[in-house]
Write an enzyme that holds these catalytic residues in place. Structure first.
Site, PDB file in Angstrom:
ATOM      1  N   LYS A  53      -3.406   0.462 -24.677  1.00 52.01           N
ATOM      2  CA  LYS A  53      -3.896   0.349 -26.067  1.00 52.01           C
ATOM      3  C   LYS A  53      -2.676   0.392 -26.991  1.00 52.01           C
ATOM      4  O   LYS A  53      -1.853  -0.503 -26.929  1.00 52.01           O
ATOM      5  CB  LYS A  53      -4.924   1.438 -26.342  1.00 52.01           C
ATOM      6  CG  LYS A  53      -6.160   1.297 -25.414  1.00 52.01           C
ATOM      7  CD  LYS A  53      -7.259   2.279 -25.751  1.00 52.01           C
ATOM      8  CE  LYS A  53      -8.505   2.004 -24.937  1.00 52.01           C
ATOM      9  NZ  LYS A  53      -8.596   2.786 -23.689  1.00 52.01           N
ATOM     10  N   TYR A  60       0.846  -1.204   0.000  1.00 52.13           N
ATOM     11  CA  TYR A  60       0.000   0.000   0.000  1.00 52.13           C
ATOM     12  C   TYR A  60       0.874   1.244   0.000  1.00 52.13           C
ATOM     13  O   TYR A  60       1.852   1.307   0.752  1.00 52.13           O
ATOM     14  CB  TYR A  60      -0.900   0.026   1.242  1.00 52.13           C
ATOM     15  CG  TYR A  60      -2.358  -0.139   0.902  1.00 52.13           C
ATOM     16  CD1 TYR A  60      -2.981   0.793   0.065  1.00 52.13           C
ATOM     17  CD2 TYR A  60      -3.104  -1.203   1.374  1.00 52.13           C
ATOM     18  CE1 TYR A  60      -4.314   0.643  -0.273  1.00 52.13           C
ATOM     19  CE2 TYR A  60      -4.436  -1.349   1.035  1.00 52.13           C
ATOM     20  CZ  TYR A  60      -5.038  -0.426   0.208  1.00 52.13           C
ATOM     21  OH  TYR A  60      -6.344  -0.565  -0.133  1.00 52.13           O
ATOM     22  N   THR A  89      -5.034   5.918 -21.225  1.00 51.66           N
ATOM     23  CA  THR A  89      -4.809   4.580 -20.698  1.00 51.66           C
ATOM     24  C   THR A  89      -3.412   4.170 -21.148  1.00 51.66           C
ATOM     25  O   THR A  89      -2.800   4.805 -22.008  1.00 51.66           O
ATOM     26  CB  THR A  89      -5.844   3.571 -21.241  1.00 51.66           C
ATOM     27  OG1 THR A  89      -5.915   3.707 -22.658  1.00 51.66           O
ATOM     28  CG2 THR A  89      -7.208   3.805 -20.627  1.00 51.66           C
ATOM     29  N   ARG A 113      -2.909  -2.789 -18.049  1.00 54.97           N
ATOM     30  CA  ARG A 113      -4.153  -2.047 -17.825  1.00 54.97           C
ATOM     31  C   ARG A 113      -3.880  -0.979 -16.783  1.00 54.97           C
ATOM     32  O   ARG A 113      -3.528  -1.279 -15.645  1.00 54.97           O
ATOM     33  CB  ARG A 113      -5.254  -2.976 -17.292  1.00 54.97           C
ATOM     34  CG  ARG A 113      -5.557  -4.168 -18.169  1.00 54.97           C
ATOM     35  CD  ARG A 113      -5.972  -3.748 -19.549  1.00 54.97           C
ATOM     36  NE  ARG A 113      -7.270  -3.165 -19.552  1.00 54.97           N
ATOM     37  CZ  ARG A 113      -8.330  -3.697 -20.174  1.00 54.97           C
ATOM     38  NH1 ARG A 113      -8.220  -4.812 -20.834  1.00 54.97           N
ATOM     39  NH2 ARG A 113      -9.496  -3.082 -20.149  1.00 54.97           N
ATOM     40  N   GLU A 170      -0.473   4.862  -0.326  1.00 55.06           N
ATOM     41  CA  GLU A 170      -1.265   6.087  -0.506  1.00 55.06           C
ATOM     42  C   GLU A 170      -0.394   7.326  -0.365  1.00 55.06           C
ATOM     43  O   GLU A 170       0.436   7.413   0.545  1.00 55.06           O
ATOM     44  CB  GLU A 170      -2.405   6.124   0.517  1.00 55.06           C
ATOM     45  CG  GLU A 170      -3.610   5.358  -0.010  1.00 55.06           C
ATOM     46  CD  GLU A 170      -4.547   4.901   1.079  1.00 55.06           C
ATOM     47  OE1 GLU A 170      -4.069   4.577   2.169  1.00 55.06           O
ATOM     48  OE2 GLU A 170      -5.755   4.866   0.824  1.00 55.06           O
ATOM     49  N   ASP A 201      -7.836  13.517 -24.417  1.00 52.94           N
ATOM     50  CA  ASP A 201      -7.892  12.101 -24.037  1.00 52.94           C
ATOM     51  C   ASP A 201      -7.244  11.322 -25.179  1.00 52.94           C
ATOM     52  O   ASP A 201      -7.853  11.127 -26.229  1.00 52.94           O
ATOM     53  CB  ASP A 201      -9.353  11.690 -23.830  1.00 52.94           C
ATOM     54  CG  ASP A 201      -9.492  10.209 -23.482  1.00 52.94           C
ATOM     55  OD1 ASP A 201      -8.517   9.455 -23.665  1.00 52.94           O
ATOM     56  OD2 ASP A 201     -10.577   9.807 -23.032  1.00 52.94           O
TER      57      ASP A 201
END
Ligand code: DSN
Length: 422
Positions: free
Chosen positions: A232, A57, A229, A238, A59, A203
């Site tokens: 692609k 983790y 993203t 991902r 954060e 985008d």
């Protein structure tokens, strides 16, 4: 026949899940993958994704975390950020967004408040759900106005963009989408955004790899915020990134964390860094240009067979085909093509008279087939298979579909994918 990297421990511990993974690996190897948003990542990216980094983790941001034990995560995230900045030539990068939709929501949160007006491309014209579609949070929480394409050309109608911007005075304008086969004119969007005092968000999810490889003009210097993203044409795991100018850096970071997300997915950050390392190599420029060459060749081959391409062709990796003249809907065509070993998605075309879940078109992209080494010489064969498949679908000839699937498999044995060894 196995997944690569091999998964012997998973196979022993949970054969049911391992079996599904193996089946999917073989399926990916045996299909001509024309889904415009998909690709095959390298084995190095796959390995980075499957590491102990998933246990941690983190954060916050490097040097300002809410959990201890960040001695190796901080330099990892900083490396990913530096690589993103170098590949795209931007002041600032945030590599934490979980995927494209959260990245876009963070871009909104960085510059607008609920109820503010935003201007994006309409979903039916090729925009994305998060560009203000009525069913999306972005359409419910903001006053979303939409531009589209010209009926005659299938290209973005900049007169409409300017008219809508002047009428509605959006605080944010989004350029980009999911079904745009043509070069996006970022300077034209920037000029309109300047005229109305809006922040321009680009985008670039679909075209990020083309931009990284110099096969599509960059929005840097035109858009203050850029979302993408990473999986692609960029060929990473991902995930997503937000790139920005120095002025919007703080607002972007605050929007991602603590605005919208908790801890970043560190295994994904590592894999993004690996993919960015690959994208910075000279071979990636060749790859990006080869994607476009394949798309143009496939477009020419389909046109020669009477397929009707929205906008008449492509400048990038993507083709949008209106099947009305072939007297078949996009959905039955996509299902028949899948049976024939050609994987793509049904898609609305601009001004589509049919419903989104049963639209007139199909969308194709060449990023994945280029990764596995197919070239422009293969595209007439793919178009011929598509033509035969559409004919077979009309006559419900399952045997013909099986025959095509066999021919596809035969071709693809010479073009292995990373992630699977036959
Ligand atoms: N699902 C992506 C695409 O296929 O374009 C966008 O979210």
């Amino acid at each position: 026949m196995t997944h690569q990297p091999a998964i012997p421990t998973l196979t022993a511990a949970d054969p049911q899940i391992a079996g599904i993974v193996e089946d999917e690996a073989r399926r990916q190897a045996e299909k001509i993958r024309l889904i415009a948003s998909e690709n095959y990542v390298s084995q190095a990216v796959l390995e980075a994704t499957g590491t102990v980094l998933t246990n941690k983790y983190s954060e916050g941001y490097a040097g300002k975390r809410y959990y201890e034990g960040q001695q190796f995560i901080d330099p990892l995230e900083e490396l990913a950020i530096e690589r993103a900045k170098a590949v795209f030539g931007v002041d600032h990068a945030n590599v934490q967004p979980y995927s494209g939709s959260p990245a876009n929501l963070a871009a909104y949160m960085a510059v607008v408040k609920p109820g503010d007006t935003v201007l994006g491309m309409g979903l039916p014209a090729g925009g994305h759900l998060t560009h203000g579609a009525s069913v999306s949070a972005t359409g419910k929480w903001f006053n979303a106005v939409h531009y589209g394409v010209r009926k005659e050309t299938g290209r973005i109608d900049f007169d409409q963009v300017r008219d809508l911007a002047k009428e509605h005075r959006p605080k944010l304008i989004i350029a980009g989408g999911t079904a745009i086969p043509r070069t996006i004119d970022f300077p034209a969007f920037a000029e309109i955004a300047r005229e109305v005092g809006a922040v321009l968000v680009a985008d670039i999810a679909h075209i990020a790899g083309l931009i990284a490889g110099g096969a599509h003009p960059s929005p840097v210097g035109h858009a203050q915020i850029i979302t993408t993203t990473t999986h692609k044409t960029l060929r990473g795991p991902r995930g997503a990134m937000i790139l920005s100018d120095a002025e919007h850096a703080k607002a972007v970071d605050k929007a991602v964390f603590p605005g919208l997300q908790g801890g970043p997915h560190n295994h994904t950050t590592a894999a993004i860094a690996v993919a960015l390392g690959e994208a910075s190599k000279p071979e990636f420029r060749d790859y990006a240009h080869a994607i476009v060459a394949n798309a143009k060749a496939l477009g020419d081959a389909l046109t020669a067979r009477g397929f009707d391409l929205v906008s008449g062709g492509t400048d990038n990796h993507l083709l949008l085909v209106d099947l009305t003249s072939k007297q078949i809907g996009g959905k039955p065509a996509a299902k028949a093509l899948d049976k024939a070993g050609i994987e793509l998605n049904f898609n609305a075309v601009p001004f589509d008279p049919r419903k989104p879940f049963d639209p007139s078109g199909i969308r194709l992209g060449t990023a994945a087939i280029t990764t596995r080494g197919l070239t422009p010489e293969h595209q007439p064969q793919i178009a011929e298979w598509m033509d035969r498949t559409i004919a077979a679908a009309a006559s419900e000839d399952e045997a013909a579909l099986d025959k095509i699937a066999g021919e596809v498999r035969d071709l693809l044995t010479a073009y292995p994918i990373p992630g699977y060894r036959a």
